[in-house]
Design an enzyme around this catalytic site. Structure first.
Site, PDB file in Angstrom:
ATOM      1  N   HIS A 140       1.794  -1.439  -6.195  1.00 32.19           N
ATOM      2  CA  HIS A 140       1.379  -0.478  -5.180  1.00 32.19           C
ATOM      3  C   HIS A 140       1.321  -1.126  -3.804  1.00 32.19           C
ATOM      4  CE1 HIS A 140       0.537   2.601  -8.057  1.00 32.19           C
ATOM      5  NE2 HIS A 140      -0.383   1.881  -8.699  1.00 32.19           N
ATOM      6  N   CYS A 201       6.320   1.660  -3.026  1.00 31.99           N
ATOM      7  CA  CYS A 201       6.461   2.952  -2.352  1.00 31.99           C
ATOM      8  C   CYS A 201       6.762   2.773  -0.862  1.00 31.99           C
ATOM      9  CB  CYS A 201       5.187   3.776  -2.517  1.00 31.99           C
ATOM     10  SG  CYS A 201       4.850   4.245  -4.212  1.00 31.99           S
TER      11      CYS A 201
END
Length: 218
Positions: A140, A201
């Site tokens: 992440h 991301c």
């Protein structure tokens, strides 16, 4: 009416304080989890190296039949100690070190939400370090600055990445940085040479695209 206004004001202030404190709390939780994983990794790495060294000791002179049996037994034990089997059993792949962005993180098996909550995840369908293909890691981009792949966008061609795994250290050099759609699976395909692919991301705080960093073994 004034009491309700005061109560609403207190709730508003408390909500604001909680929002401010949340990143610090999550950072503390992640650091605690990483610290525990680090200790597990250190102990596991020592154990595996000690067992491997013991198996590599020279075989003493014995009758041919007994010697063959011993060598066969050692071979079977070594098979059971393969990195892939250890990872499957213990869940820890190794440690990722990227000095440029001040990152040191334990890598665990799996890229599901649970696995990636407190660590960098390794995609089990891809290669492990030393298997001479594409090692794919994902993490992440945390709300806390510097955690996991938050600063991955700072990497440039030529930057070095180190992956430590059970007595071996692998150094990679970044050669490509691309943005792709989440449905683009080409970046996780096997490669003819040993390489490392990092996925996160993009942009920060968004799940619309993926930032991909690719590096070749040095």
């Amino acid at each position: 009416m004034k009491l309700l206004q005061k109560l609403a004001g207190c709730i508003f202030v408390l909500t604001g304080l909680l929002l401010l404190a949340y990143p610090y709390y999550t950072s503390w939780k992640v650091n605690e989890a990483q610290s525990a994983l680090k200790q597990d990794w250190i102990q596991l790495n020592k154990t595996v190296q000690a067992e491997t060294a013991m198996l590599d000791e020279p075989t003493t002179a014995r009758p041919p039949t007994a010697e063959r049996k011993q060598l066969t037994a050692k071979t079977e034990i070594k098979k059971s100690l393969s990195t892939r089997d250890i990872v499957k059993k213990e869940g820890i792949v190794g440690e990722l070190v990227i000095s440029k962005i001040n990152l040191e993180a334990i890598i665990v098996q799996g890229v599901d939400q649970k696995s990636m909550k407190h660590a960098v995840g390794w995609m089990p369908s891809t290669s492990l370090p030393g298997e001479h293909s594409n090692v794919v890691l994902a993490a992440h981009r945390s709300h806390t600055y510097g955690q996991f792949f938050n600063r991955l966008n700072e990497l440039k061609n030529g930057d070095k990445i180190t992956l430590n795994s059970y007595g071996q250290s692998f150094t990679y050099q970044v050669f490509d940085r691309i943005i792709v759609d989440p449905a683009d699976l080409s970046v996780i395909q096997p490669a003819k040479q040993e390489m490392l692919t990092l996925i996160t991301c993009h942009p920060l705080n968004s799940n619309k695209q993926r930032l991909i960093i690719r590096a070749r073994i040095v």
